[in-house]
Design a protein around this motif. Structure first.
Motif, short mmCIF file in Angstrom:
data_model
loop_
_atom_site.label_atom_id
_atom_site.label_comp_id
_atom_site.label_asym_id
_atom_site.label_seq_id
_atom_site.Cartn_x
_atom_site.Cartn_y
_atom_site.Cartn_z
N GLN A 552 -4.17 12.14 -5.18
CA GLN A 552 -4.71 11.17 -4.22
C GLN A 552 -3.81 9.95 -4.10
OE1 GLN A 552 -8.75 10.00 -4.99
NE2 GLN A 552 -8.76 8.40 -3.41
N SER A 553 -3.37 9.41 -5.24
CA SER A 553 -2.52 8.21 -5.17
C SER A 553 -1.15 8.54 -4.59
CB SER A 553 -2.38 7.61 -6.56
OG SER A 553 -1.80 8.54 -7.47
N ALA A 554 -0.61 9.73 -4.92
CA ALA A 554 0.69 10.11 -4.39
C ALA A 554 0.63 10.27 -2.88
CB ALA A 554 1.17 11.41 -5.03
N ALA A 555 -0.45 10.89 -2.39
CA ALA A 555 -0.60 11.06 -0.95
C ALA A 555 -0.72 9.71 -0.25
CB ALA A 555 -1.83 11.92 -0.66
N ALA A 556 -1.44 8.77 -0.87
CA ALA A 556 -1.59 7.44 -0.28
C ALA A 556 -0.25 6.72 -0.21
CB ALA A 556 -2.60 6.63 -1.08
N ALA A 560 1.77 5.58 3.20
CA ALA A 560 2.20 4.19 3.38
C ALA A 560 3.69 4.11 3.70
CB ALA A 560 1.88 3.38 2.13
N ALA A 561 4.44 5.12 3.20
CA ALA A 561 5.88 5.15 3.45
C ALA A 561 6.23 5.79 4.79
CB ALA A 561 6.59 5.90 2.32
N GLY A 562 5.19 6.30 5.51
CA GLY A 562 5.44 6.85 6.85
C GLY A 562 5.18 8.32 7.01
N ALA A 563 4.67 9.00 5.98
CA ALA A 563 4.39 10.43 6.10
C ALA A 563 3.25 10.66 7.10
CB ALA A 563 4.02 11.02 4.75
#
Length: 603
Positions: A552-556, A560-563
């Protein structure tokens, strides 16, 4: 009681017998460790593999798996071969296919191991008037010639017979096939042509050329349209029966009519299915001949061609391995002659190197592997005998449905056969899309940076009838989209593989995801950061335990980086921020196509 010498070798008889039930309990114990709680026959069934035509390959076959007695080589029902000596004298015939008027290539093949020629003649191949030039320098009394002339069979056959007479070849020395195949041509083009000229050629061969046949029963159109092994068998039987009817009505006896037919089948890299198919084909044709009152005439002459359906356009070098296995299967299955398609066949005209490898494939199996020294080497295997029997029954049932609906010509013209073949191919396409049937170099272990193999265009193939399919077609479409994007932008569409944790936690899933995305022409990026990758989509790769902690945190962070889209490699779960999952058995083609669409890669 026989007393064996004490030579220090332990015998299996010294161990206690193990029952089938004991083996099943051991299997159940192993499966239980993987989460499958099954017992007895269900444990054995869990290891079975479903094949087409309702067949299943079980993990264990024993003497209790009864099959009809296959007989002896050279005797009805000819399961073990149409000749008593099999291919032990000189191996199977090595037959090379030529579709252009290249006399040098023809002679080169004959001087280097090829024993017979398969010439495509007419509008889609060698012009009829050029036949003499193509065969210039060929010893026609030594090299059998097989024609494939479509509706031009009459002029092509006339020209070949004229060449035999002009060059002083005795009629009894002539070998080969004039290639009349009206129903095969109709299957290819949708256009019928009159059988009368073919019947006249058969009459001429029966009367004056004892070693020359007039007709080919070509099952390749049905195989190339996506048909199963049983459908290929059933359609070939129906075609052969239709030709017997026509020939006997034209005045030939049943024995004479049977002697005018040569059957052509496909050999695939599924070696045991190919072996069983050829053995079943001989058994079925023997049954037809018996029903017609000529059991001694039921020895089917088989020309086997390595499957065009299995040949790939990407990483075509792998085709050498596919055709080697297919040729081995054809030889072990008792084929009388084998055509190995060059590895670049799907790309255009083969070059000299490709033709050389193709002909040497048979030579190595015959001369170095000694495969032909044993008659029916797979015979007696409980698995092969059972598979032969089951496939024969499935093929016979499909043949009966064709006859019930009016025969081969009727089911071709009504569209019923097309529908049956399309249904089979649709089911197989699902397995291909899900990579349940892997294609090495295409859906598995693709090589995006491979250098394309370029070939001159081949003559156009007959069209207008049944479709021609290839196993790689869905992936080829995806790769073509990627190639066009590369040509237009200078780079391929990319996806960033975001690995979580140590290598031990993510390597397997990163490898899986990398192969999957490359199958669609999408370049995986693992070095650097997401921002540096130039990608808009990302795939998380790690273990289930680390997903629970960090997905969850990695996806967030990645969003935030543009994915714009986040995949997760692994079993579907409930991870906020993850849009989709890629896992073994997912529809890879659908996933890849949708991904290219989102990336703006045009169709």
């Amino acid at each position: 009681m026989t007393v064996l010498p004490d030579d220090g070798l332990e015998l299996a008889a010294e161990f206690p017998d193990v029952s089938h039930e004991q083996w099943q309990r051991l299997v159940a114990g192993v499966l239980r460790k993987s989460g499958k709680d099954v017992e007895g026959a269900q444990a054995e069934e869990a290891l079975s593999t479903a094949l087409e035509d309702g067949l299943r390959t079980r993990p264990l076959f024993t003497a209790h798996d009864n099959a009809p007695e296959p007989g002896f080589p050279g005797f009805a029902p000819f399961v073990r071969g149409g000749r008593a000596e099999g291919n032990t004298v000189g191996g199977w015939g090595v037959r090379q296919r030529h579709a252009v008027a290249d006399a040098a290539a023809v002679l080169g093949d004959l001087e280097n191991g090829v024993t017979s020629l398969w010439l495509v003649v007419g509008e889609d191949g060698i012009p009829v008037p050029s036949l003499g030039r193509v065969l210039d320098g060929v010893y026609l009394d030594l090299a059998p010639v097989v024609l494939d002339a479509g509706r031009e069979v009459e002029p092509a056959a006339g020209e070949l017979l004229r060449l035999y007479e002009e060059r002083g070849v005795a009629p009894e020395a002539v070998r080969g096939n004039l290639g009349g195949d009206p129903l095969g041509y109709e299957a290819r083009t949708g256009q019928p042509y009159d059988f009368a000229p073919v019947a006249a050629l058969a009459r001429r061969c029966a009367d004056g050329y004892p070693g020359l046949r007039a007709l080919t029963v070509d099952a390749l159109p049905y195989h190339e349209a996506g048909g199963s092994a049983a459908q290929e068998l059933g359609a070939s039987l129906a075609t052969g029966v239709a030709y017997l009817r026509e020939l006997t009505e034209a005045g030939l006896g049943v024995e004479q009519a049977c002697a005018q037919l040569e059957f052509r089948y496909a050999a695939t890299a599924d070696q045991f299915l190919t072996i069983a198919k050829l053995r079943a084909a001989r058994r079925l044709w023997a049954r037809v001949a018996e029903a017609c009152g000529a059991p001694a005439a039921g020895a089917q002459l088989q020309h086997v061609v390595t499957s065009p359906v299995m040949m790939t356009r990407r990483d075509p070098w792998v085709n050498m391995l596919r055709t080697t296995i297919a040729t081995l299967a054809a030889g072990a299955g008792g084929a009388d002659s084998v055509t190995v398609l060059p590895f670049d066949d799907a790309l255009g005209l083969p070059d000299a190197f490709a033709r050389r490898i193709a002909r040497n494939t048979s030579t190595i199996l015959i001369e170095e592997s000694h495969l032909s020294r044993v008659i029916d080497p797979a015979g007696g295997s409980w698995y092969v005998e059972r598979l032969t029997d089951e496939l024969a029954r499935a093929g016979w049932e499909f043949f009966r449905t064709i006859e019930r609906d009016g025969g081969q010509a009727a089911v071709l013209r009504s569209g019923r056969l097309r529908t049956d073949l399309a249904t089979t191919w649709a089911e197989r396409s699902k397995k291909l899309a899900k990579r349940r049937e892997p294609i090495t170099g295409v859906s598995e272990f693709p090589h995006l940076s491979e250098k394309p193999v370029a070939r001159q265009p081949a003559p156009g193939a007959p069209s207008g009838g049944l479709p021609r399919v290839r196993r790689d077609e869905a992936y080829e479409e995806l790769r073509a989209r990627s190639d066009a994007h590369l040509a237009a932008t200078g780079s391929r569409p990319r996806i960033f593989l975001a690995t979580i944790g140590p290598a031990a936690a993510h390597t397997a899933r990163a490898t899986f995801a990398s192969n999957l995305f490359q199958a669609g022409g999408i370049e995986p990026v693992t070095a650097g950061t997401f921002a540096e990758s130039g990608a808009t989509e990302v795939c998380l790769c790690s273990s289930d335990a680390l997903y629970e902690e960090q997905a969850q945190s990695a996806a967030a962070e990645l969003r935030a980086a543009g994915a714009s889209h986040v995949f997760l490699a692994g079993r579907p779960g409930q991870y906020p921020g993850v849009d989709a999952y890629v896992f073994a058995g997912c529809d890879a083609v659908a996933v890849l196509s949708a991904t290219l669409d989102r990336m703006g890669v045009s169709r």
